[in-house]
Design a protein around this motif. Structure first.
Motif, PDB file in Angstrom:
ATOM      1  N   LYS A  81       0.834  -1.216   0.000  1.00  0.00           N
ATOM      2  CA  LYS A  81       0.000   0.000   0.000  1.00  0.00           C
ATOM      3  C   LYS A  81       0.862   1.256   0.000  1.00  0.00           C
ATOM      4  N   ILE A  82       1.916   1.267   0.809  1.00  0.00           N
ATOM      5  CA  ILE A  82       2.807   2.432   0.832  1.00  0.00           C
ATOM      6  C   ILE A  82       3.445   2.628  -0.536  1.00  0.00           C
ATOM      7  N   ALA A  83       3.893   1.536  -1.167  1.00  0.00           N
ATOM      8  CA  ALA A  83       4.492   1.637  -2.509  1.00  0.00           C
ATOM      9  C   ALA A  83       3.488   2.202  -3.505  1.00  0.00           C
ATOM     10  N   GLN A  84       2.233   1.743  -3.442  1.00  0.00           N
ATOM     11  CA  GLN A  84       1.211   2.222  -4.369  1.00  0.00           C
ATOM     12  C   GLN A  84       0.838   3.669  -4.107  1.00  0.00           C
ATOM     13  N   ASP A  85       0.869   4.064  -2.832  1.00  0.00           N
ATOM     14  CA  ASP A  85       0.557   5.464  -2.495  1.00  0.00           C
ATOM     15  C   ASP A  85       1.674   6.419  -2.900  1.00  0.00           C
ATOM     16  N   LEU A  86       2.887   5.909  -3.020  1.00  0.00           N
ATOM     17  CA  LEU A  86       4.034   6.769  -3.326  1.00  0.00           C
ATOM     18  C   LEU A  86       4.060   7.217  -4.780  1.00  0.00           C
ATOM     19  N   THR A  87       3.814   6.274  -5.696  1.00  0.00           N
ATOM     20  CA  THR A  87       3.990   6.590  -7.115  1.00  0.00           C
ATOM     21  C   THR A  87       3.232   5.597  -7.986  1.00  0.00           C
ATOM     22  N   ASP A  88       2.802   6.068  -9.155  1.00  0.00           N
ATOM     23  CA  ASP A  88       2.192   5.167 -10.139  1.00  0.00           C
ATOM     24  C   ASP A  88       3.249   4.271 -10.776  1.00  0.00           C
ATOM     25  N   ASN A  90       5.396   2.148  -9.724  1.00  0.00           N
ATOM     26  CA  ASN A  90       5.840   1.382  -8.563  1.00  0.00           C
ATOM     27  C   ASN A  90       6.238  -0.051  -8.897  1.00  0.00           C
ATOM     28  N   GLU A  91       6.330  -0.388 -10.207  1.00  0.00           N
ATOM     29  CA  GLU A  91       6.642  -1.776 -10.569  1.00  0.00           C
ATOM     30  C   GLU A  91       7.986  -2.216 -10.001  1.00  0.00           C
ATOM     31  N   ARG A  92       9.007  -1.331 -10.092  1.00  0.00           N
ATOM     32  CA  ARG A  92      10.343  -1.679  -9.576  1.00  0.00           C
ATOM     33  C   ARG A  92      10.304  -1.886  -8.064  1.00  0.00           C
ATOM     34  N   ILE A  93       9.562  -1.031  -7.386  1.00  0.00           N
ATOM     35  CA  ILE A  93       9.475  -1.155  -5.924  1.00  0.00           C
ATOM     36  C   ILE A  93       8.815  -2.483  -5.562  1.00  0.00           C
ATOM     37  N   ILE A  94       7.682  -2.785  -6.205  1.00  0.00           N
ATOM     38  CA  ILE A  94       6.935  -4.006  -5.878  1.00  0.00           C
ATOM     39  C   ILE A  94       7.755  -5.252  -6.207  1.00  0.00           C
ATOM     40  N   ALA A  95       8.518  -5.196  -7.301  1.00  0.00           N
ATOM     41  CA  ALA A  95       9.368  -6.340  -7.663  1.00  0.00           C
ATOM     42  C   ALA A  95      10.425  -6.594  -6.586  1.00  0.00           C
ATOM     43  N   LYS A  96      11.030  -5.514  -6.084  1.00  0.00           N
ATOM     44  CA  LYS A  96      12.041  -5.656  -5.012  1.00  0.00           C
ATOM     45  C   LYS A  96      11.403  -6.228  -3.747  1.00  0.00           C
ATOM     46  N   LEU A  97      10.217  -5.711  -3.395  1.00  0.00           N
ATOM     47  CA  LEU A  97       9.545  -6.192  -2.190  1.00  0.00           C
ATOM     48  C   LEU A  97       9.149  -7.658  -2.333  1.00  0.00           C
ATOM     49  N   ASP A  98       8.663  -8.041  -3.514  1.00  0.00           N
ATOM     50  CA  ASP A  98       8.245  -9.435  -3.724  1.00  0.00           C
ATOM     51  C   ASP A  98       9.401 -10.405  -3.488  1.00  0.00           C
ATOM     52  N   THR A  99      10.591 -10.015  -3.923  1.00  0.00           N
ATOM     53  CA  THR A  99      11.775 -10.871  -3.708  1.00  0.00           C
ATOM     54  C   THR A  99      12.022 -11.090  -2.221  1.00  0.00           C
ATOM     55  N   ILE A 100      11.898 -10.022  -1.446  1.00  0.00           N
ATOM     56  CA  ILE A 100      12.131 -10.119   0.005  1.00  0.00           C
ATOM     57  C   ILE A 100      11.028 -10.941   0.666  1.00  0.00           C
ATOM     58  N   PHE A 101       9.783 -10.719   0.252  1.00  0.00           N
ATOM     59  CA  PHE A 101       8.675 -11.487   0.837  1.00  0.00           C
ATOM     60  C   PHE A 101       8.810 -12.976   0.550  1.00  0.00           C
ATOM     61  N   LYS A 102       9.308 -13.325  -0.627  1.00  0.00           N
ATOM     62  CA  LYS A 102       9.524 -14.739  -0.944  1.00  0.00           C
ATOM     63  C   LYS A 102      10.583 -15.346  -0.026  1.00  0.00           C
ATOM     64  N   GLN A 103      11.634 -14.565   0.269  1.00  0.00           N
ATOM     65  CA  GLN A 103      12.671 -15.052   1.190  1.00  0.00           C
ATOM     66  C   GLN A 103      12.087 -15.295   2.583  1.00  0.00           C
ATOM     67  N   LEU A 104      11.270 -14.348   3.062  1.00  0.00           N
ATOM     68  CA  LEU A 104      10.665 -14.490   4.389  1.00  0.00           C
ATOM     69  C   LEU A 104       9.671 -15.656   4.406  1.00  0.00           C
ATOM     70  N   GLU A 105       8.883 -15.787   3.339  1.00  0.00           N
ATOM     71  CA  GLU A 105       7.907 -16.878   3.281  1.00  0.00           C
ATOM     72  C   GLU A 105       8.609 -18.229   3.286  1.00  0.00           C
ATOM     73  N   GLU A 106       9.736 -18.300   2.581  1.00  0.00           N
ATOM     74  CA  GLU A 106      10.518 -19.548   2.570  1.00  0.00           C
ATOM     75  C   GLU A 106      11.039 -19.860   3.967  1.00  0.00           C
ATOM     76  N   LYS A 107      11.510 -18.829   4.675  1.00  0.00           N
ATOM     77  CA  LYS A 107      11.987 -19.018   6.047  1.00  0.00           C
ATOM     78  C   LYS A 107      10.860 -19.552   6.936  1.00  0.00           C
ATOM     79  N   LEU A 108       9.675 -18.996   6.794  1.00  0.00           N
ATOM     80  CA  LEU A 108       8.549 -19.383   7.641  1.00  0.00           C
ATOM     81  C   LEU A 108       8.010 -20.771   7.304  1.00  0.00           C
TER      82      LEU A 108
END
Length: 431
Positions: A81-88, A90-108
């Motif tokens: 939501k913060i990424a979407q509120d910052l700029t239209d 936001n594809e690069r931001i969301i791609a970076k975040l998705d990579t991190i979320f996948k790492q955390l999901e794998e850990k969990l």
């Protein structure tokens, strides 16, 4: 030699409240733009209440009290939501975040170890990785060029999880090498990294303890011989009390390292206890400035502080008061104290206040259930133990009888200590 390191370096630290939403991130960018041309090293905390949410994720993962994925999805939604509120764009931001979320999901998805402190650092450290990746990418998209550094790779610590100890010499080599390597490719004037987190020899994440981002900024300033450190807060500067509880709190314009160390030692939340010593050792001033009014003077902590005897009020909540008695009704001896301190040390329990009588020894400490339960069990082998939960430790620097009466009200005092300048009281908070 890196050109970045040849010029005076200013270290900024932005806390979670400062970057809790898109407006906060844009205000951070506005502040950085005012220092365009200066060499800046920026330390950023997790966004808003992210650390609290990740602690819930950890408890769900470690104790299985609730489902992990709803909490994980809430974490994901908050950042997207913060990424979407910052700029239209936001594809690069969301791609970076998705990579991190996948790492955390794998850990969990992997089985947990039996070490809560280890798991804490591996999971909760993702808050700072997410915030800095989001902010660094947004700044680069919108023209504020910067280079992101992973604190887990440049700040080396031991494996004392949740309260890691820095290896100063090796960290200096790693940090300066990372800066020089980047500078050979791009002449950077702005670096961004995480507060609170670091890394151990075995490539695992470590943390410096809650509110440890201030300490991260101090470490980096020390290693880079920084010109100054500025902590950007949602308050006008260093206040003599928490304005949430004391609306009449006043700003301390300039105080010495010594006075600030005393305040942080007793629990003043605006400064992490470890922050000040490395700055004092190299005479680096620490500024505390208002995030929403960046041109205001704020407060400064330095060797030239003008300490006034203004009372300062510090409240530590969620305390436990433990009283220990020898089972044979003998006096408290040096041998007893030695055994008690050994148990506390082995379990990483810090004493906020201690008091002894002929027949008992009492301590007040933070109530961290996973540690306190072990301590109570181990003390129970050779001692009788009583304890009071949900206590509050009140500290007043430069106290008077009037200030004590003002703070206490009708609260019952369970333990009290006074010196010439400081009074501490353990009380049961009023409902």
């Amino acid at each position: 030699m890196s050109h970045f390191l040849e010029e005076p370096v200013i270290v900024f630290k932005f806390g979670g409240a400062s970057v809790k939403d898109a407006a906060g991130v844009k205000n951070l960018q506005h502040i950085l733009q005012q220092y365009s041309g200066r060499h800046l090293f920026v330390v950023i905390s997790a966004m808003g209440k992210t650390t609290n949410l990740l602690e819930k994720v950890l408890d769900a993962y470690f104790y299985g009290k609730e489902e992990v994925m709803p909490l994980f999805n809430q974490l994901k939604e908050n950042h997207l939501k913060i990424a979407q509120d910052l700029t239209d764009q936001n594809e690069r931001i969301i791609a970076k975040l998705d990579t991190i979320f996948k790492q955390l999901e794998e850990k969990l998805s992997r089985p947990k170890s039996d070490n809560y402190e280890y798991e804490y650092d591996q999971i909760v450290s993702y808050g700072e990785i997410l915030s800095t990746k989001l902010i660094s990418t947004y700044l680069n998209i919108t023209g504020t060029r910067n280079h992101w550094l992973d604190a887990r790779q440049v700040l080396l610590t031991d494996r004392n999880y949740m309260e890691a100890r820095i290896n100063w010499e090796e960290s200096e080599k790693l940090l300066k090498n990372a800066i020089e390597t980047t500078d050979r490719k791009h002449e950077e004037t702005l670096f961004i990294t995480q507060g609170f987190i670091a890394g151990a020899y075995n490539q695992t994440a470590t943390t410096f303890g809650r509110e440890g981002s201030d300490y991260s900024a101090a470490i980096i300033a020390y290693l880079l011989n920084g010109e100054s450190v500025t902590i950007w807060k949602d308050v006008p500067g260093l206040l003599n009390a928490d304005p949430k509880y004391f609306p009449e709190a006043v700003k301390l314009d300039a105080i010495s390292y010594e006075e600030a160390i005393e305040l942080s030692y007793y629990g003043a939340t605006i400064i992490h206890p470890k922050t000040l010593k490395p700055l004092q050792n190299k005479n680096i001033p620490l500024y505390i400035k208002p995030f929403l009014n960046p041109t205001a003077a704020g407060s400064v902590i330095s060797a030239n502080g003008n300490d006034e005897n203004i009372p300062s009020y510090i409240f530590k909540r969620e305390q436990i008061l433990i009283t220990i008695f020898p089972k044979d009704f003998s006096f408290i001896s040096v041998e007893n104290l030695s055994e008690i301190f050994a148990i506390l040390s082995q379990n990483g329990v810090k004493i906020n206040l201690m008091q002894n009588t002929a027949l008992s020894f009492s301590i007040c400490t933070d109530h961290k259930p996973h540690r306190i339960s072990r301590v109570l069990e181990q003390l129970g082998h050779n001692f009788a133990v009583k304890y009071n939960e949900n206590m509050e430790l009140i500290t007043i620097r430069h106290y008077t009888d009037d200030t004590i009466s003002k703070v206490l009200g009708n609260s019952n005092i369970y333990a009290e200590q006074r010196s010439r300048t400081t009074v501490q009281m353990v009380v049961k908070p009023q409902e």
